[in-house]
Scaffold this motif. Sequence first.
Motif, PDB file in Angstrom:
ATOM      1  N   GLU A  50      23.324  -7.325   2.702  1.00 31.88           N
ATOM      2  CA  GLU A  50      23.718  -6.182   1.427  1.00 31.88           C
ATOM      3  C   GLU A  50      25.141  -6.711   0.212  1.00 31.88           C
ATOM      4  O   GLU A  50      26.270  -8.232   1.314  1.00 31.88           O
ATOM      5  N   ASP A  51      25.405  -6.603  -0.296  1.00 31.46           N
ATOM      6  CA  ASP A  51      26.839  -6.559  -1.654  1.00 31.46           C
ATOM      7  C   ASP A  51      27.410  -5.605  -2.059  1.00 31.46           C
ATOM      8  O   ASP A  51      26.708  -4.878  -1.987  1.00 31.46           O
ATOM      9  N   ASP A  52      28.688  -6.736  -3.054  1.00 32.48           N
ATOM     10  CA  ASP A  52      28.891  -5.931  -3.542  1.00 32.48           C
ATOM     11  C   ASP A  52      27.926  -4.779  -4.616  1.00 32.48           C
ATOM     12  O   ASP A  52      28.423  -3.201  -4.980  1.00 32.48           O
ATOM     13  N   ASP A  53      26.751  -5.432  -5.249  1.00 30.88           N
ATOM     14  CA  ASP A  53      25.717  -5.021  -5.980  1.00 30.88           C
ATOM     15  C   ASP A  53      24.607  -4.214  -5.673  1.00 30.88           C
ATOM     16  O   ASP A  53      24.184  -3.135  -5.991  1.00 30.88           O
ATOM     17  N   GLY A  54      24.647  -3.689  -3.782  1.00 30.04           N
ATOM     18  CA  GLY A  54      23.612  -3.221  -3.049  1.00 30.04           C
ATOM     19  C   GLY A  54      22.698  -4.262  -2.625  1.00 30.04           C
ATOM     20  O   GLY A  54      23.561  -4.858  -1.333  1.00 30.04           O
ATOM     21  N   PHE A  55      21.892  -3.988  -2.254  1.00 26.51           N
ATOM     22  CA  PHE A  55      20.848  -4.838  -1.639  1.00 26.51           C
ATOM     23  C   PHE A  55      19.978  -5.380  -2.292  1.00 26.51           C
ATOM     24  O   PHE A  55      19.485  -5.131  -3.368  1.00 26.51           O
ATOM     25  N   MET A  56      19.051  -6.319  -0.990  1.00 25.29           N
ATOM     26  CA  MET A  56      18.228  -7.403  -1.722  1.00 25.29           C
ATOM     27  C   MET A  56      17.949  -7.289  -0.527  1.00 25.29           C
ATOM     28  O   MET A  56      18.370  -7.962   0.568  1.00 25.29           O
ATOM     29  N   LEU A  57      16.808  -8.574  -0.202  1.00 25.03           N
ATOM     30  CA  LEU A  57      15.861  -9.111   0.586  1.00 25.03           C
ATOM     31  C   LEU A  57      15.457 -10.909   0.683  1.00 25.03           C
ATOM     32  O   LEU A  57      15.787 -10.861  -0.634  1.00 25.03           O
ATOM     33  N   ALA A  58      16.122 -11.410   2.015  1.00 22.91           N
ATOM     34  CA  ALA A  58      16.023 -12.918   1.701  1.00 22.91           C
ATOM     35  C   ALA A  58      15.053 -12.837   2.593  1.00 22.91           C
ATOM     36  O   ALA A  58      14.345 -12.437   3.746  1.00 22.91           O
ATOM     37  N   VAL A  66      18.101 -16.823   8.698  1.00 23.61           N
ATOM     38  CA  VAL A  66      18.398 -16.728   7.026  1.00 23.61           C
ATOM     39  C   VAL A  66      19.572 -17.323   6.977  1.00 23.61           C
ATOM     40  O   VAL A  66      20.806 -16.740   7.604  1.00 23.61           O
ATOM     41  N   GLU A  67      20.515 -18.656   5.750  1.00 26.29           N
ATOM     42  CA  GLU A  67      21.918 -18.736   5.916  1.00 26.29           C
ATOM     43  C   GLU A  67      22.426 -18.311   4.741  1.00 26.29           C
ATOM     44  O   GLU A  67      22.291 -18.279   3.955  1.00 26.29           O
ATOM     45  N   LEU A  68      23.842 -17.076   5.449  1.00 22.76           N
ATOM     46  CA  LEU A  68      24.084 -16.179   4.437  1.00 22.76           C
ATOM     47  C   LEU A  68      25.086 -16.807   3.783  1.00 22.76           C
ATOM     48  O   LEU A  68      25.101 -16.975   2.398  1.00 22.76           O
ATOM     49  N   ASN A  69      25.662 -18.320   3.786  1.00 19.83           N
ATOM     50  CA  ASN A  69      26.525 -18.791   2.771  1.00 19.83           C
ATOM     51  C   ASN A  69      25.774 -18.883   2.017  1.00 19.83           C
ATOM     52  O   ASN A  69      26.001 -19.625   0.948  1.00 19.83           O
ATOM     53  N   ARG A  77      27.888 -14.164  -4.967  1.00 17.52           N
ATOM     54  CA  ARG A  77      29.024 -12.746  -4.659  1.00 17.52           C
ATOM     55  C   ARG A  77      28.488 -13.100  -2.554  1.00 17.52           C
ATOM     56  O   ARG A  77      27.644 -13.705  -2.404  1.00 17.52           O
ATOM     57  N   PRO A  78      29.424 -12.764  -1.939  1.00 16.59           N
ATOM     58  CA  PRO A  78      29.507 -13.184  -0.145  1.00 16.59           C
ATOM     59  C   PRO A  78      28.461 -11.632   0.376  1.00 16.59           C
ATOM     60  O   PRO A  78      28.379 -10.509  -0.927  1.00 16.59           O
ATOM     61  N   VAL A  79      28.134 -11.951   0.657  1.00 15.34           N
ATOM     62  CA  VAL A  79      26.423 -10.887   1.326  1.00 15.34           C
ATOM     63  C   VAL A  79      26.841 -10.677   2.668  1.00 15.34           C
ATOM     64  O   VAL A  79      27.148 -11.712   4.255  1.00 15.34           O
TER      65      VAL A  79
END
Length: 157
Positions: A50-58, A66-69, A77-79
């Motif tokens: 999740e981020d400020d724009d909503g959801f996504m799949l990695a 998944v390396e979030l950075n 943007r941060p996730v």
Amino acid sequence: MAIASSLQQYLERNHIYYEVISHPRSGTMRAAAHCAGLPEDAVVKAVLVEDDDGFMLAAVPASCNVELNKLAKVVNRPVDLATESDIATLFTDCEPGALPPVGAAYGVDVVVDDSLDDRYDLYFEGGDHCTLIHVKGEDFERLIPEARHASIRDSGR
């Protein structure tokens, strides 16, 4: 449970040939790969973030995390990991933790690790912990045409 209805309809609507592979119930994608006798690098693990724009799949190989950075740099943007309740709300026809990486079937964007590019065969969750879907690599690309491709896996491999 077998294949999730949203996923099945999306595969059929896009004329994708797929094979359903049943295996003993497993708790992780690595275990699913082992149960099915498949190489971990050919099995796709999907993680909802999740981020400020909503959801996504990695989407990364089952052998990786998944390396979030890295993902945050790709999307600028941060996730953070999504919650279990977010997953249940978006993936209503899937068991918790058994997410297919085919975001378009659920209205979610996808970022795919570039190590999955150009693979001949790929396998991913069908919506439960006992079913994998096998597609050719080129068909997987057809399922996620809008996906971004980047290095988002951990480097501890």
